[in-house]
Design an enzyme around this catalytic site. Structure first.
Site, PDB file in Angstrom:
ATOM      1  N   CYS A 100       0.896  -1.267   0.144  1.00  0.00           N
ATOM      2  CA  CYS A 100      -0.066  -0.050  -0.001  1.00  0.00           C
ATOM      3  C   CYS A 100       0.914   1.302  -0.098  1.00  0.00           C
ATOM      4  CB  CYS A 100      -0.770  -0.171   1.317  1.00  0.00           C
ATOM      5  SG  CYS A 100      -1.605   1.543   1.437  1.00  0.00           S
ATOM      6  N   CYS A 104      -3.100   7.736  -1.745  1.00  0.00           N
ATOM      7  CA  CYS A 104      -4.533   7.811  -2.417  1.00  0.00           C
ATOM      8  C   CYS A 104      -5.229   8.390  -1.550  1.00  0.00           C
ATOM      9  CB  CYS A 104      -4.886   6.445  -2.839  1.00  0.00           C
ATOM     10  SG  CYS A 104      -3.597   5.378  -3.144  1.00  0.00           S
ATOM     11  N   THR A 191      -3.967   4.979   7.322  1.00  0.00           N
ATOM     12  CA  THR A 191      -3.307   4.521   6.506  1.00  0.00           C
ATOM     13  C   THR A 191      -2.235   5.859   6.169  1.00  0.00           C
ATOM     14  OG1 THR A 191      -4.586   3.122   5.303  1.00  0.00           O
ATOM     15  CG2 THR A 191      -2.871   3.999   3.970  1.00  0.00           C
ATOM     16  N   GLU A 257      -0.626   1.490   9.266  1.00  0.00           N
ATOM     17  CA  GLU A 257      -1.884   2.347   9.929  1.00  0.00           C
ATOM     18  C   GLU A 257      -1.632   2.502  11.304  1.00  0.00           C
ATOM     19  OE1 GLU A 257      -2.396  -0.421   7.674  1.00  0.00           O
ATOM     20  OE2 GLU A 257      -3.472   0.852   6.263  1.00  0.00           O
ATOM     21  N   HIS A 292     -12.638   5.895  -2.810  1.00  0.00           N
ATOM     22  CA  HIS A 292     -11.733   5.114  -2.443  1.00  0.00           C
ATOM     23  C   HIS A 292     -12.185   3.785  -2.964  1.00  0.00           C
ATOM     24  CE1 HIS A 292      -7.970   4.844  -0.395  1.00  0.00           C
ATOM     25  NE2 HIS A 292      -8.203   3.956   0.471  1.00  0.00           N
ATOM     26  N   TYR A 296      -9.386   0.867  -5.190  1.00  0.00           N
ATOM     27  CA  TYR A 296      -8.943  -0.458  -4.974  1.00  0.00           C
ATOM     28  C   TYR A 296      -8.811  -1.289  -6.400  1.00  0.00           C
ATOM     29  CZ  TYR A 296      -8.692  -0.296   0.061  1.00  0.00           C
ATOM     30  OH  TYR A 296      -8.475  -0.008   1.393  1.00  0.00           O
ATOM     31  N   CYS A 299      -5.000  -0.208  -7.074  1.00  0.00           N
ATOM     32  CA  CYS A 299      -3.902  -0.627  -6.330  1.00  0.00           C
ATOM     33  C   CYS A 299      -3.826  -2.197  -6.079  1.00  0.00           C
ATOM     34  CB  CYS A 299      -3.850   0.344  -4.906  1.00  0.00           C
ATOM     35  SG  CYS A 299      -5.229  -0.397  -3.735  1.00  0.00           S
ATOM     36  N   GLU A 447      -6.929  -5.613   4.199  1.00  0.00           N
ATOM     37  CA  GLU A 447      -7.567  -4.368   3.512  1.00  0.00           C
ATOM     38  C   GLU A 447      -8.561  -4.641   2.491  1.00  0.00           C
ATOM     39  OE1 GLU A 447      -4.893  -1.499   2.109  1.00  0.00           O
ATOM     40  OE2 GLU A 447      -5.599  -0.161   3.582  1.00  0.00           O
TER      41      GLU A 447
HETATM   42 FE1  SF4 Z   1      -3.340   1.922   0.169  1.00  0.00          FE
HETATM   43 FE2  SF4 Z   1      -4.697   0.909  -1.985  1.00  0.00          FE
HETATM   44 FE3  SF4 Z   1      -5.849   2.745  -0.238  1.00  0.00          FE
HETATM   45 FE4  SF4 Z   1      -3.812   3.489  -1.824  1.00  0.00          FE
HETATM   46  S1  SF4 Z   1      -5.982   2.856  -2.528  1.00  0.00           S
HETATM   47  S2  SF4 Z   1      -4.089   3.933   0.287  1.00  0.00           S
HETATM   48  S3  SF4 Z   1      -2.483   1.787  -2.000  1.00  0.00           S
HETATM   49  S4  SF4 Z   1      -5.252   0.645   0.225  1.00  0.00           S
HETATM   50 FE    FE Z   2      -6.840   1.206   2.108  1.00  0.00          FE
END
Ligand code: SF4
Ligand code: FE
Length: 483
Positions: A100, A104, A191, A257, A292, A296, A299, A447
């Site tokens: 991660c 983001c 995060t 985190e 968000h 996902y 990422c 996650e």
């Molecule tokens: Fe982490 Fe993915 Fe959230 Fe970006 S979108 S902060 S990489 S979990």
């Molecule tokens: Fe996340």
């Protein structure tokens, strides 16, 4: 200086004055702490790739405020192409870090706060949007990493914020002063908080009139007086204290985190973007969560690419690559991973403009994207473990492999095909272990379930956005049912 170099980013963190507890101790120097540093390396990669002409198109954008080239993580999406590039950028970063990369959350928060504050000001005559744009201008100009903070600890889930035995279980205003507000409470699972320059706080859910003190959004420096952090443990995290490279699985990168605590934090009015306007709390939550959930689809797919590659290598090193069931498992993993990507792209392509001018994803498809992420990475991980074999969790340590006497034995008996050094096999199995069970499992496996909202949160949104009435109407028409 709208683009910081990776070194400038690292140095900017060194100047900050965080108060962090990790395993019962106050951390003096988070940047060089062996448990924290890999997560900083991941965020640093968002700065490094922005300097690379090969990735410029994905990693940077033109600011609609200044016209300058900025990091895409500081950008408000101006069209559906921007939304698509965001997902592609996240896949790229997942591939480069296998973890991660944290940045983001702030990008998703600024995009949500932009449109909601605009709509609030228009309706209520407040000045929140103006304040927000001032903050955004600084964020873009200084290429800041901002942490979006939404999830409150929430205590007893059957009770509303104001009815909790402890009122601080939801973040709230405890005093309104002439110059600003005093805030108490906490945000959980934050995060990348300790790799961030600022935090952007948002309410955790739709608030009602009686809980209007909890309808709160503001920014604060991440190291402000009145904020402290308790670092979250990860499975196998103390392997990072051993100084090796193999057993950590991912030699350079990670995520983190932390629990973020507001201990009577003072926030000047100029940094407040919502304070009591409970009618807008739901929209802010919905949009941030939507962005968000789109994230996902990028990422997790990038980390999935790394995991699939590792499983394929493990099969090669075992001499099993030609077995038809192995080939089929790898095909299945790719199929599942690209399904997630397809959802990330689809909710972006179907995005639309909001009143403030920035672009919002299609909320139904973004929720479908994340709902798939709560499931498919588990199957990808299962298949990776199947291909890897039990050695992934029974293998001897790096110290034994390097031992002057027993090292030869480890070398001999953990060998796969003759042409590949045993160490390569150990490295790839440890990588699979890291993503599925170790420190990176926080960012990939668990996650995938809970990040950006637990599965039930998406199901509620799917039920709201799915338009069942319309589907019933279609069925009636085809079946010839007349009421
Ligand atoms: Fe982490 Fe993915 Fe959230 Fe970006 S979108 S902060 S990489 S979990
Ligand atoms: Fe996340």
């Amino acid at each position: 200086m709208t683009l910081k170099t990776p070194e400038q980013y690292e140095n900017s963190l060194r100047k900050m004055n965080f108060k962090i507890y990790l395993m019962g101790e106050l951390v003096e120097n988070p940047v060089d702490h062996p448990i924290i540093r890999p997560s900083m390396n991941s965020v640093k990669m968002t700065y490094a790739l922005a300097q690379d002409s090969q990735h410029e198109d994905l990693m940077t954008a033109k600011s609609h405020l200044s016209g300058k080239k900025i990091n895409r993580f500081c950008h408000l999406h101006r069209n559906t192409e921007d939304l698509i590039k965001k997902v592609k950028m996240q896949r790229l970063l997942g591939q480069k870090t296998g973890a991660c990369f944290q940045r983001c959350v702030g990008m998703d928060a600024i995009n949500a706060v932009d449109s909601v504050t605009f709509e609030m000001d228009k309706k209520l005559g407040t000045k929140y949007h103006e304040r927000f744009i001032k903050f955004l201008t600084m964020m873009q100009e200084e290429d800041l990493t901002v942490d979006g903070a939404m999830t409150d600890p929430k205590g007893d889930r059957s009770l509303t914020p104001g009815k909790q035995a402890d009122p601080d279980l939801f973040t709230h205003v405890v005093e309104r002063r002439k110059d600003g507000i005093i805030v108490r409470g906490a945000k959980a699972h934050q995060t990348g908080a300790l790799n961030s320059h600022w935090i952007l706080v948002m309410p955790t859910m739709t608030m009602t009139k009686e809980d209007s003190d909890y309808a709160l959004s503001f920014v604060a420096p991440a190291d402000a007086e009145g904020i402290f952090y308790i670092y979250g443990r990860q499975s196998c995290d103390t392997r990072k204290l051993e100084g090796g490279e193999i057993d950590v699985g991912n030699k350079e990168f990670g995520g983190h985190e932390a629990l973020m605590v507001f201990d009577n934090l003072f926030v000047p009015w100029e940094n407040v973007f919502m304070c009591g306007e409970y009618e807008y709390s739901g929209a802010l939550v919905e949009r941030f969560a939507g962005y968000h959930r789109q994230s996902y689809g990028g990422c997790k797919v990038g980390v999935g690419d790394v995991l699939i590659g590792a499983a394929a290598l493990a099969a090669d090193y075992n001499g099993a690559a030609k077995a038809s069931h192995i080939k089929d498992k790898l095909i299945e993993m790719m199929h599942l991973n690209e399904t997630l990507y397809a959802c990330g792209i689809a909710c972006s392509a179907e995005g639309h403009q909001t009143a403030s001018g920035n672009y919002l994803i299609d909320l139904l498809l973004a929720n479908v994207c994340k709902q798939n992420v709560t499931r498919l990475p588990y199957e990808i991980a299962r298949l990776a473990e199947d291909i890897a074999g039990g050695l992934m969790v029974t293998m001897a340590s790096e110290q034994d492999l390097r031992h002057p006497e027993i090292g030869k034995i480890v070398e001999k008996y953990f060998k796969g095909i003759a042409s590949v050094p045993t160490e390569h096999r150990c490295r790839v199995l440890r990588l699979i272990e890291n993503v599925t069970l170790g420190t990176a499992a926080v960012g990939y496996r668990t996650e995938s379930m809970h990040g950006a909202g637990s599965p039930q949160a998406q199901r509620i949104m799917i039920s709201r956005q799915g338009n069942l009435a319309h589907k019933k109407k279609l069925a009636k028409e085809i079946a010839g049912i007349k009421d």
